[in-house]
Design an enzyme around this catalytic site. Structure first.
Site, PDB file in Angstrom:
ATOM      1  N   ARG A 169     -12.228  -3.402  11.604  1.00 25.34           N
ATOM      2  CA  ARG A 169     -10.853  -3.722  11.991  1.00 25.34           C
ATOM      3  C   ARG A 169      -9.854  -2.701  11.419  1.00 25.34           C
ATOM      4  NH1 ARG A 169      -5.926  -4.292   9.846  1.00 25.34           N
ATOM      5  NH2 ARG A 169      -6.860  -5.329   8.037  1.00 25.34           N
ATOM      6  N   ASP A 170      -9.624  -2.732  10.118  1.00 19.73           N
ATOM      7  CA  ASP A 170      -8.640  -1.813   9.533  1.00 19.73           C
ATOM      8  C   ASP A 170      -9.086  -0.374   9.795  1.00 19.73           C
ATOM      9  OD1 ASP A 170      -6.351  -1.128   8.170  1.00 19.73           O
ATOM     10  OD2 ASP A 170      -6.848  -2.198   6.335  1.00 19.73           O
ATOM     11  N   HIS A 220      -6.588  -5.214  -1.771  1.00 22.02           N
ATOM     12  CA  HIS A 220      -6.819  -4.447  -0.535  1.00 22.02           C
ATOM     13  C   HIS A 220      -6.071  -3.125  -0.699  1.00 22.02           C
ATOM     14  CE1 HIS A 220      -6.872  -4.391   4.099  1.00 22.02           C
ATOM     15  NE2 HIS A 220      -5.956  -3.482   3.823  1.00 22.02           N
ATOM     16  N   HIS A 259      -5.500   0.771   0.066  1.00 21.59           N
ATOM     17  CA  HIS A 259      -5.737   2.013   0.806  1.00 21.59           C
ATOM     18  C   HIS A 259      -5.763   3.146  -0.221  1.00 21.59           C
ATOM     19  CE1 HIS A 259      -5.469   0.635   5.064  1.00 21.59           C
ATOM     20  NE2 HIS A 259      -5.038  -0.444   4.434  1.00 21.59           N
ATOM     21  N   CYS A 317      -3.123   2.224   8.998  1.00 22.31           N
ATOM     22  CA  CYS A 317      -2.367   1.216   9.731  1.00 22.31           C
ATOM     23  C   CYS A 317      -1.476   1.926  10.737  1.00 22.31           C
ATOM     24  CB  CYS A 317      -1.514   0.381   8.771  1.00 22.31           C
ATOM     25  SG  CYS A 317      -0.409  -0.751   9.619  1.00 22.31           S
ATOM     26  N   ASN A 342      -8.850   2.493   3.856  1.00 21.46           N
ATOM     27  CA  ASN A 342      -9.085   1.721   2.634  1.00 21.46           C
ATOM     28  C   ASN A 342     -10.012   2.517   1.721  1.00 21.46           C
ATOM     29  OD1 ASN A 342      -9.039  -0.479   4.994  1.00 21.46           O
ATOM     30  ND2 ASN A 342      -8.274  -1.403   3.136  1.00 21.46           N
TER      31      ASN A 342
END
Ligand code: HMG
Ligand code: MG
Length: 315
Positions: free
Chosen positions: A29-30, A220, A222, A253, A262
């Site tokens: 996802r990310d 979380h 990055h 993002c 990440n």
């Protein structure tokens, strides 16, 4: 945290809390929300490879507006096509009731709502203020509860915002508490643009811990400035045991220009294992999953550990 504190960070100091760590894999996802034209089949293969490596929590996709993030438009297909393994959570982002309906339809095991500690980022990312986002989440939480589906909560910009710069830790704590009290089973604190440094990360976490129990918090980070591992190390002895990471360091993002992926999952797992913490993940299989998707994207693998494994470097 002083240098002495850091050097004291051993299995002994960690044993005050659990020696098991939960990794929430963000790659599909990310990681892939920033990548154009990734075939659905490649996403499915990545998710299956991650589960085969022992990853128990995987963010498989995102039910957001396809006009805003077309890269995630096939999330329903992805969730329908994966061969699921028992005991593995396949999660998806859902910004509103419509997203939740689609996620339920595709049989996501759980979903996540995502808010921010910055008004400007909230506006750019989900087209509403922080307060409006909370209002929007209320019917979603009710519907998720009725469907008996767990909801995770994200707070973005916890260590800085691409539009506002500094963000007060008190604001991070305030939004985190709201999401927690709404019923999110875990709050993931996002350094969306990867600008945090260890002392700042620790202070932010301490501020949030005054409002939300640490067992309900995840980090979380990055890795834009290469600080994510150091930040996690600085927070470990506060008791946090849930971390988000992205295989091969994929991602970013779409609403935080210049932010990199990440922290690479392989780098995190290698460090955690070195500290005597258990993840249940097979590092070599995880690295293979990362090489598979890097090849598909025609990219260099962003994990130092994965590259070292490939070169046959001995730990
Ligand atoms: P909006 O335009 O204000 O929404 O967007 P709307 O309700 O007015 O709807 C507009 C159109 O979108 C309508 O379609 C809706 O049906 C459709 P139209 O009538 O124009 O054809 N729509 C949807 N379609 C599919 N699924 C949905 C959905 N909702 C509305 N769920 C909205 C508001 C929240 C939808 C939009 O801003 C959006 O999709 N934003 C998502 C942005 C995003 O995905 N960002 C990246 C993920 S967050 C992140 O990466 C940070 C994180 O990793 C943590 C960290 O690092 O900090 C989690
Ligand atoms: Mg993120």
């Amino acid at each position: 945290m002083s240098a002495q504190d850091l050097s004291n960070l051993s299995a002994t100091s960690l044993s005050a809390t659990s020696d098991s760590v939960s990794l929430f894999e963000m790659g599909p996802r990310d990681g892939l929300q920033n990548e154009a034209a990734v075939p659905t089949q490649a996403k499915v293969a990545l998710i299956e490879a991650l589960a085969n490596a022992g990853v128990k929590r995987i963010e498989a996709g995102s039910f957001v507006s396809p006009k805003w993030v077309p890269q995630m438009a096939d999330s329903g297909e992805v969730l329908r096509q994966i061969r699921r393994q028992a005991g593995v959570v396949y999660s998806a982002l859902t910004p509103n009731v419509k997203g939740l309906e689609l996620a339920l339809d595709a049989k996501a095991s759980e979903v996540a709502i995502f808010g921010a500690a910055s008004q400007s980022f909230s506006q750019r990312n989900i087209n509403c203020s922080i307060e409006e986002s909370i209002e929007r989440f209320i019917p979603l939480m009710d519907m998720a509860k009725a469907a008996n589906i767990p909801v995770r909560g994200y707070v973005s910009c916890v260590l800085g915002c691409p539009y506002e710069g500094e963000i007060a830790a008190s604001e991070v704590a305030r939004v985190s508490e709201i999401l927690y009290k709404m019923g999110c089973y875990e709050i993931s604190l996002g350094d969306t643009i990867g600008v945090g440094t260890p002392l700042k990360a620790r202070k932010m976490l301490q501020a949030v811990m005054e409002r939300v129990p640490v067992e309900k918090l995840a980090l979380h980070f990055h890795d834009t400035y290469g600080q994510a591992l150091a930040n996690i190390t600085a927070c470990l002895d506060l008791g946090v045991r849930s971390f988000d990471a992205s295989v091969a360091g994929l991602g970013g993002c779409p609403y935080a220009k210049g932010a990199s992926g990440n922290l690479a999952s392989e780098d995190l797992v290698y460090m955690l294992h070195g500290l005597g913490l258990k993840t249940g993940i097979d590092l070599e299989k995880l690295a293979l999953a990362g090489f598979g998707i890097s090849k598909q994207l025609n990219r260099l693998n962003g994990s130092k550990v994965a590259n070292a494994i490939l070169q046959g470097a001995k730990a």
